[in-house]
Each structure stands twice: as C-alpha cells, then as structure tokens.
Design a protein around this motif. Structure first.
Motif, PDB file in Angstrom:
ATOM      1  N   ASP A 148       0.804  -1.221   0.000  1.00  0.00           N
ATOM      2  CA  ASP A 148       0.000   0.000   0.000  1.00  0.00           C
ATOM      3  C   ASP A 148       0.837   1.271   0.000  1.00  0.00           C
ATOM      4  OD1 ASP A 148      -2.184  -1.720   0.204  1.00  0.00           O
ATOM      5  OD2 ASP A 148      -2.230  -1.575   2.399  1.00  0.00           O
ATOM      6  N   SER A 149       2.123   1.163   0.252  1.00  0.00           N
ATOM      7  CA  SER A 149       2.974   2.352   0.318  1.00  0.00           C
ATOM      8  C   SER A 149       3.336   2.815  -1.089  1.00  0.00           C
ATOM      9  CB  SER A 149       4.239   2.045   1.125  1.00  0.00           C
ATOM     10  OG  SER A 149       5.011   1.071   0.468  1.00  0.00           O
ATOM     11  N   ARG A 150       3.646   4.103  -1.177  1.00  0.00           N
ATOM     12  CA  ARG A 150       4.014   4.689  -2.469  1.00  0.00           C
ATOM     13  C   ARG A 150       5.300   5.489  -2.301  1.00  0.00           C
ATOM     14  NH1 ARG A 150      -1.213   8.069  -2.998  1.00  0.00           N
ATOM     15  NH2 ARG A 150      -0.111   8.720  -1.163  1.00  0.00           N
ATOM     16  N   ILE A 151       5.985   5.665  -3.390  1.00  0.00           N
ATOM     17  CA  ILE A 151       7.200   6.472  -3.356  1.00  0.00           C
ATOM     18  C   ILE A 151       6.863   7.879  -2.881  1.00  0.00           C
ATOM     19  CG2 ILE A 151       8.995   7.538  -4.799  1.00  0.00           C
ATOM     20  CD1 ILE A 151       9.040   4.857  -6.374  1.00  0.00           C
ATOM     21  N   THR A 152       5.709   8.390  -3.251  1.00  0.00           N
ATOM     22  CA  THR A 152       5.331   9.736  -2.805  1.00  0.00           C
ATOM     23  C   THR A 152       5.164   9.791  -1.287  1.00  0.00           C
ATOM     24  OG1 THR A 152       3.004   9.264  -3.282  1.00  0.00           O
ATOM     25  CG2 THR A 152       4.266  10.431  -4.984  1.00  0.00           C
ATOM     26  N   ASP A 153       4.767   8.676  -0.652  1.00  0.00           N
ATOM     27  CA  ASP A 153       4.712   8.632   0.813  1.00  0.00           C
ATOM     28  C   ASP A 153       6.113   8.809   1.396  1.00  0.00           C
ATOM     29  OD1 ASP A 153       1.914   8.025   0.832  1.00  0.00           O
ATOM     30  OD2 ASP A 153       2.383   5.891   0.546  1.00  0.00           O
ATOM     31  N   ILE A 154       7.074   8.148   0.760  1.00  0.00           N
ATOM     32  CA  ILE A 154       8.464   8.186   1.236  1.00  0.00           C
ATOM     33  C   ILE A 154       9.055   9.579   1.027  1.00  0.00           C
ATOM     34  CG2 ILE A 154      10.788   7.233   0.887  1.00  0.00           C
ATOM     35  CD1 ILE A 154       9.273   4.599  -0.024  1.00  0.00           C
ATOM     36  N   THR A 155       8.870  10.130  -0.159  1.00  0.00           N
ATOM     37  CA  THR A 155       9.458  11.441  -0.439  1.00  0.00           C
ATOM     38  C   THR A 155       8.797  12.540   0.391  1.00  0.00           C
ATOM     39  OG1 THR A 155       8.025  11.716  -2.383  1.00  0.00           O
ATOM     40  CG2 THR A 155      10.247  10.814  -2.744  1.00  0.00           C
ATOM     41  N   ALA A 156       7.499  12.434   0.612  1.00  0.00           N
ATOM     42  CA  ALA A 156       6.819  13.432   1.450  1.00  0.00           C
ATOM     43  C   ALA A 156       7.365  13.381   2.872  1.00  0.00           C
ATOM     44  CB  ALA A 156       5.310  13.196   1.437  1.00  0.00           C
ATOM     45  N   ARG A 157       7.563  12.175   3.415  1.00  0.00           N
ATOM     46  CA  ARG A 157       8.100  12.027   4.774  1.00  0.00           C
ATOM     47  C   ARG A 157       9.522  12.560   4.850  1.00  0.00           C
ATOM     48  NH1 ARG A 157       6.508   8.593   8.945  1.00  0.00           N
ATOM     49  NH2 ARG A 157       4.509   9.033   7.992  1.00  0.00           N
ATOM     50  N   ALA A 158      10.303  12.322   3.793  1.00  0.00           N
ATOM     51  CA  ALA A 158      11.696  12.777   3.780  1.00  0.00           C
ATOM     52  C   ALA A 158      11.814  14.261   3.428  1.00  0.00           C
ATOM     53  CB  ALA A 158      12.507  11.950   2.785  1.00  0.00           C
ATOM     54  N   GLY A 159      10.735  14.831   2.909  1.00  0.00           N
ATOM     55  CA  GLY A 159      10.768  16.245   2.529  1.00  0.00           C
ATOM     56  C   GLY A 159      11.619  16.503   1.300  1.00  0.00           C
ATOM     57  N   VAL A 160      11.593  15.551   0.364  1.00  0.00           N
ATOM     58  CA  VAL A 160      12.361  15.696  -0.876  1.00  0.00           C
ATOM     59  C   VAL A 160      11.459  15.436  -2.073  1.00  0.00           C
ATOM     60  CG1 VAL A 160      14.533  15.004   0.228  1.00  0.00           C
ATOM     61  CG2 VAL A 160      13.131  13.285  -0.907  1.00  0.00           C
ATOM     62  N   ALA A 161      11.930  15.857  -3.217  1.00  0.00           N
ATOM     63  CA  ALA A 161      11.185  15.627  -4.460  1.00  0.00           C
ATOM     64  C   ALA A 161      11.357  14.175  -4.905  1.00  0.00           C
ATOM     65  CB  ALA A 161      11.692  16.569  -5.542  1.00  0.00           C
ATOM     66  N   SER A 162      10.414  13.702  -5.695  1.00  0.00           N
ATOM     67  CA  SER A 162      10.485  12.318  -6.204  1.00  0.00           C
ATOM     68  C   SER A 162      11.771  12.072  -6.972  1.00  0.00           C
ATOM     69  CB  SER A 162       9.277  12.010  -7.081  1.00  0.00           C
ATOM     70  OG  SER A 162       8.108  11.995  -6.302  1.00  0.00           O
ATOM     71  N   GLY A 163      12.244  13.080  -7.710  1.00  0.00           N
ATOM     72  CA  GLY A 163      13.489  12.926  -8.461  1.00  0.00           C
ATOM     73  C   GLY A 163      14.668  12.640  -7.547  1.00  0.00           C
ATOM     74  N   THR A 164      14.658  13.226  -6.363  1.00  0.00           N
ATOM     75  CA  THR A 164      15.729  12.987  -5.398  1.00  0.00           C
ATOM     76  C   THR A 164      15.720  11.534  -4.942  1.00  0.00           C
ATOM     77  OG1 THR A 164      15.582  15.283  -4.683  1.00  0.00           O
ATOM     78  CG2 THR A 164      16.711  13.745  -3.200  1.00  0.00           C
ATOM     79  N   PHE A 165      14.543  10.983  -4.777  1.00  0.00           N
ATOM     80  CA  PHE A 165      14.435   9.571  -4.403  1.00  0.00           C
ATOM     81  C   PHE A 165      15.202   8.712  -5.401  1.00  0.00           C
ATOM     82  CE2 PHE A 165      12.529   5.420  -4.966  1.00  0.00           C
ATOM     83  CZ  PHE A 165      12.456   4.932  -3.675  1.00  0.00           C
ATOM     84  N   TYR A 166      14.983   8.979  -6.698  1.00  0.00           N
ATOM     85  CA  TYR A 166      15.597   8.158  -7.738  1.00  0.00           C
ATOM     86  C   TYR A 166      17.099   8.391  -7.872  1.00  0.00           C
ATOM     87  CZ  TYR A 166      10.962   6.622  -8.956  1.00  0.00           C
ATOM     88  OH  TYR A 166       9.716   6.049  -8.913  1.00  0.00           O
ATOM     89  N   THR A 167      17.622   9.415  -7.208  1.00  0.00           N
ATOM     90  CA  THR A 167      19.063   9.595  -7.147  1.00  0.00           C
ATOM     91  C   THR A 167      19.697   8.498  -6.287  1.00  0.00           C
ATOM     92  OG1 THR A 167      18.813  11.977  -7.363  1.00  0.00           O
ATOM     93  CG2 THR A 167      20.907  11.200  -6.458  1.00  0.00           C
ATOM     94  N   TYR A 168      18.936   8.028  -5.303  1.00  0.00           N
ATOM     95  CA  TYR A 168      19.466   7.056  -4.336  1.00  0.00           C
ATOM     96  C   TYR A 168      18.917   5.642  -4.505  1.00  0.00           C
ATOM     97  CZ  TYR A 168      21.084  11.310  -2.152  1.00  0.00           C
ATOM     98  OH  TYR A 168      21.694  12.512  -1.929  1.00  0.00           O
ATOM     99  N   PHE A 169      17.707   5.540  -5.016  1.00  0.00           N
ATOM    100  CA  PHE A 169      17.050   4.237  -5.144  1.00  0.00           C
ATOM    101  C   PHE A 169      16.402   4.112  -6.517  1.00  0.00           C
ATOM    102  CE2 PHE A 169      16.931   5.438  -0.655  1.00  0.00           C
ATOM    103  CZ  PHE A 169      17.571   4.349  -0.095  1.00  0.00           C
ATOM    104  N   ASP A 170      16.418   2.899  -7.052  1.00  0.00           N
ATOM    105  CA  ASP A 170      15.778   2.654  -8.342  1.00  0.00           C
ATOM    106  C   ASP A 170      14.279   2.416  -8.208  1.00  0.00           C
ATOM    107  OD1 ASP A 170      18.162   2.881  -9.745  1.00  0.00           O
ATOM    108  OD2 ASP A 170      18.617   0.741  -9.550  1.00  0.00           O
TER     109      ASP A 170
END
Length: 185
Positions: free
Chosen positions: A11-33
């Motif tokens: 049920d989790s989404r990348i947007t849940d992770i990026t919102a919690r981390a306070g970063v943009a989705s593009g930043t997520f993909y800098t670290y994780f595929d």
C-alpha cells in the motif's frame, strides 16, 4: 523506515516516502531505483535486528538454560512487536522478491545454526539425548517465527497474544524438547 512502519509495503508509495523525507520524487531516484530497493534495505535491517536479539539473559548469573530460552524468545518476539508492519510486509513480499526471500532465508538459517550449536553444547554436557541438532533447531526456530507472525502481529485487528505468555509457552516446549526440564538449574 517510518513509512514502512506505518503503511504495509503493497500500500505504500514512493510519494509517501518522499513526502516524509521532505524531498522531491526525483531525489528519491538519485538514491534508489524503486520502492522495492528501499524496502529491501529496511527489511534487511529488521531481519538483522531479529538475529541480533540477545540470547542470554544478562541477569542470569546462575547460568539457567531455561531462563535464557525464555529471555531469547521474548527478545525475538519484542523485535517483531516493535516492527509489526515491516515484519508482515517481509512475509508478504518474500515469495515474489528474490532478494527479500534470500535475506529472510539467510536470517532463518543463521538462527537455526545458532540453535544447532546450542543443542550440540547441551549434548556435550550430557543433557540432550540423541535428537538431531539441525532438524530440532529448525523445528524450534520455525515455531517461534510462526507464532510471532500469526499471533503477535496485527492482521487487520489488534494482535491477539501477550509476549510474556508466548515466551513462557515456547520456553516449555524448547526445554522439554532438549531435555532441560530434567536438569536442576
């Protein structure tokens, strides 16, 4: 980790992770595929915590084997209780994710090997009879894993069991299986 502690993996989404981390989705993909990749890291950390749960009661100055069994079981159960959504997600994800399955399997094998060594020590002390250390350790460890998953994790409702009661119950089974109830502490 906070997202996976609150939201089951499916049920989790990348947007849940990026919102919690306070970063943009593009930043997520800098670290994780992918979401799977970050979950694998979180799952590995929880599985490592399960394996690192203390096996000996630090207050057990008498060397009471039964007391150590109860302590170790309680500590393992407490790791599961502290990480219920992640532990449940590991069980859900493992069948379809080779890396999570391999990490889970590695943890199981590590714990069974630890149990096997423990049973062999008891046999060397003349406590255990001719039980097979590997298969006995496998059965006892699997019992603790299934009990934790089936009775300590909430499955849509409140968890149904008490950690202390379960630790006492599995301790009696472990102790009787390896012949410890015949030995005076």
């Amino acid at each position: 980790k906070q997202v996976f502690e609150e939201i089951p993996f499916p049920d989790s989404r990348i947007t849940d992770i990026t919102a919690r981390a306070g970063v943009a989705s593009g930043t997520f993909y800098t670290y994780f595929d992918s979401k799977e990749e970050i979950f694998r890291e979180v799952a590995a950390a929880v599985l490592a915590e399960m394996s690192a749960a203390p096996r000996r009661d630090p207050d057990n100055t008498e060397g009471d084997f039964i007391r150590d069994i109860e302590y170790a079981s309680r500590q393992y159960f407490l790791v599961c209780v502290r990480n219920p959504v992640i532990v449940a997600s590991i069980e859900q994800v493992a069948p379809g994710d080779r890396e999570v399955m391999a990490a889970r399997r590695s943890t199981v094998v590590q714990n069974v090997k630890r149990g096997e060594r423990w049973i062999r020590r008891l046999q060397d002390l003349g406590i255990c009879d001719d039980i097979d250390p590997w298969t006995t350790a496998m059965a006892l460890h699997t019992m603790n894993v299934r009990i934790a998953y089936d009775h300590l994790l909430p499955h849509g409702e409140q968890a149904e069991a008490d950690v202390d009661m379960l630790a006492k119950a599995v301790t009696r089974i472990w102790a009787r299986t390896v012949g410890l109830e015949k030995v005076e502490p």
